[in-house]
Design a protein around this motif. Structure first.
Motif, PDB file in Angstrom:
ATOM      1  N   SER A 154       5.988   2.073   4.036  1.00  0.00           N
ATOM      2  CA  SER A 154       4.793   1.311   3.751  1.00  0.00           C
ATOM      3  C   SER A 154       3.765   2.281   3.177  1.00  0.00           C
ATOM      4  O   SER A 154       3.946   3.496   3.208  1.00  0.00           O
ATOM      5  N   GLN A 158       1.013   3.124   4.383  1.00  0.00           N
ATOM      6  CA  GLN A 158       0.492   3.988   5.436  1.00  0.00           C
ATOM      7  C   GLN A 158       1.455   5.114   5.770  1.00  0.00           C
ATOM      8  O   GLN A 158       1.052   6.233   6.080  1.00  0.00           O
ATOM      9  N   GLN A 218      -8.437   5.082   6.192  1.00  0.00           N
ATOM     10  CA  GLN A 218      -7.087   4.578   5.929  1.00  0.00           C
ATOM     11  C   GLN A 218      -6.864   3.239   6.633  1.00  0.00           C
ATOM     12  O   GLN A 218      -6.287   2.307   6.059  1.00  0.00           O
ATOM     13  N   ARG A 219      -7.282   3.149   7.879  1.00  0.00           N
ATOM     14  CA  ARG A 219      -7.134   1.882   8.610  1.00  0.00           C
ATOM     15  C   ARG A 219      -7.968   0.780   7.960  1.00  0.00           C
ATOM     16  O   ARG A 219      -7.519  -0.368   7.829  1.00  0.00           O
ATOM     17  N   THR A 262      -6.350  -0.664   4.847  1.00  0.00           N
ATOM     18  CA  THR A 262      -5.219  -1.531   5.188  1.00  0.00           C
ATOM     19  C   THR A 262      -5.678  -2.892   5.703  1.00  0.00           C
ATOM     20  O   THR A 262      -5.086  -3.920   5.384  1.00  0.00           O
ATOM     21  N   GLU A 263      -6.746  -2.897   6.483  1.00  0.00           N
ATOM     22  CA  GLU A 263      -7.217  -4.135   7.099  1.00  0.00           C
ATOM     23  C   GLU A 263      -8.110  -4.961   6.182  1.00  0.00           C
ATOM     24  O   GLU A 263      -8.341  -6.144   6.442  1.00  0.00           O
ATOM     25  N   PRO A 283      -7.977  -5.279   2.360  1.00  0.00           N
ATOM     26  CA  PRO A 283      -7.565  -5.040   0.968  1.00  0.00           C
ATOM     27  C   PRO A 283      -8.438  -5.746  -0.058  1.00  0.00           C
ATOM     28  O   PRO A 283      -8.504  -5.327  -1.216  1.00  0.00           O
ATOM     29  N   TYR A 301      -3.970   5.202  -3.232  1.00  0.00           N
ATOM     30  CA  TYR A 301      -3.708   4.644  -1.903  1.00  0.00           C
ATOM     31  C   TYR A 301      -4.119   3.175  -1.862  1.00  0.00           C
ATOM     32  O   TYR A 301      -3.378   2.317  -1.361  1.00  0.00           O
ATOM     33  N   VAL A 354      -1.699  -0.132  -1.163  1.00  0.00           N
ATOM     34  CA  VAL A 354      -1.975  -1.075  -0.079  1.00  0.00           C
ATOM     35  C   VAL A 354      -2.108  -2.494  -0.629  1.00  0.00           C
ATOM     36  O   VAL A 354      -1.564  -3.454  -0.072  1.00  0.00           O
ATOM     37  N   ARG A 355      -2.821  -2.646  -1.737  1.00  0.00           N
ATOM     38  CA  ARG A 355      -3.016  -3.975  -2.305  1.00  0.00           C
ATOM     39  C   ARG A 355      -1.702  -4.569  -2.811  1.00  0.00           C
ATOM     40  O   ARG A 355      -1.427  -5.755  -2.613  1.00  0.00           O
ATOM     41  N   GLU A 373       1.302  -3.860  -1.715  1.00  0.00           N
ATOM     42  CA  GLU A 373       2.111  -4.179  -0.537  1.00  0.00           C
ATOM     43  C   GLU A 373       1.627  -5.468   0.112  1.00  0.00           C
ATOM     44  O   GLU A 373       2.434  -6.316   0.524  1.00  0.00           O
ATOM     45  N   HIS A 374       0.313  -5.644   0.198  1.00  0.00           N
ATOM     46  CA  HIS A 374      -0.255  -6.846   0.799  1.00  0.00           C
ATOM     47  C   HIS A 374       0.102  -8.073  -0.031  1.00  0.00           C
ATOM     48  O   HIS A 374       0.508  -9.125   0.514  1.00  0.00           O
TER      49      HIS A 374
END
Length: 325
Positions: A200, A202, A217-218, A221-222, A224, A259, A263-264, A266-267
């Motif tokens: 992932s 992360q 970083q958190r 992810t939370e 996006p 990064y 994340v985006r 993957e979401h």
């Protein structure tokens, strides 16, 4: 429906989960639909083998006396670091006869050592992809996917990816209802697409050492769809934009922008696979703003548009499966 014989190859230093994970999947399918699979385990001499974790596995017999399999499954483990020439010799002789050849984790190294992956695309555990590519230049090694299908040969990444591949094979052999019943029984996802990355976002990036950067970083992810510009993230970390960008890259191995992009993406992929939300809704929820911006990101990273990605990787709805007896 013909019964398929599955032969699991055992050897000293095998990774126990590489064996038991797929075995539980196929065993669960056999319980759900009796007569589907006949499972057989075998070692070179038929004797017990000691796994890399110290567990002892007792096979059904010797490889030379094993039934001819429909699916020959080769797990990985420490025992692949210096492969037994008797084992690679057996695979070289008998592997081509199997209608379906499967490896889990570093089992791909054994297949490659036997010459069975030459001219093919394959994957293995991320930590051993470089070794596989270096030692076997005739193999096209793809370090990204959790599993790869090339004709009748399937290779998978580390440990749990073997479960994903086994579920995909059950779905192919039987149907999605049986695969879903097994997945629910084992409390795992029905099917992670084979092209899903081994890591992932992360996990692919290093975890920052300093708490403010770990918190960033958190936060990414939370949130996006939030304002994830360098300026906004730097203000949240109470650093100047220049200092933040430099520190983030030093501690995570990637830039804030890359990064955020990962994340985006993957979401968005997860929403396309798991929900019925429209492309416009997914694009907004994932921080792209517009379907066109998300389309450009998908084409650049995956070579396909979001709508086509959904058609390929989101299973069609089915009736509720019967429970496993």
């Amino acid at each position: 429906m013909p019964q398929r014989t599955l032969l699991f190859v055992l050897f000293d230093g095998v990774q126990s989960l590489d064996v038991t994970g797929p075995l539980e999947v196929f065993g669960g399918a056999e319980q759900h639909t009796p007569g589907t699979y006949r499972i057989h385990t075998a070692s070179l001499d038929g004797g017990p083998v000691r796994t890399s974790s110290g567990l002892t596995l007792v096979p059904d017999g010797a490889l030379d006396g094993a039934p001819r399999p429909h699916t020959l499954l080769v797990p990985g483990g420490h025992g692949t670091r210096d492969p037994d020439p008797r084992l690679t010799g057996w695979l070289r002789t008998h592997g081509p006869d199997a209608p379906r050849l499967v490896s889990v984790c570093t089992g791909a190294i054994l297949l490659a050592a036997a010459g069975l992956l030459d001219g093919r695309r394959a994957t293995t555990h991320w930590a051993y992809c470089d070794r596989l590519a270096r030692d076997h230049p005739a193999v096209t090694v793809d370090p990204e996917p959790i599993y790869v299908r090339d004709g009748h040969i399937a290779t998978s990444a580390g440990v749990t990816a073997g479960v994903d591949l086994a579920l995909a094979l059950v779905e192919e052999d039987l149907d999605r209802d049986v695969a879903l019943a097994v997945a629910r029984h084992l409390v795992v996802f029905l099917r992670r697409p084979g092209n899903q990355a081994q890591f992932s976002a992360q996990l692919a990036a290093q975890t920052a050492r300093r708490e403010p950067l770990r918190e960033i970083q958190r936060w990414i992810t939370e949130h996006p769809a939030g304002d994830l510009s360098v300026e906004s993230l730097a203000a949240r970390a109470r650093l100047s934009p220049r200092h933040f960008a430099r520190a983030f890259r030093e501690e995570t191995g990637t830039t804030p922008g890359r990064y955020v992009d990962r994340v985006r993406l993957e979401h968005a992929r997860r929403l396309l696979e798991d929900t019925g939300d429209g492309v416009g809704e997914v694009s907004r929820a994932s921080g792209y703003g517009t379907p066109e911006a998300m389309r450009r990101a998908f084409v650049k990273a995956l070579g396909t548009a979001p709508a086509e990605y959904r058609r390929r990787f989101r299973p069609a709805p089915t009736r509720s499966p019967a429970p496993i007896p």
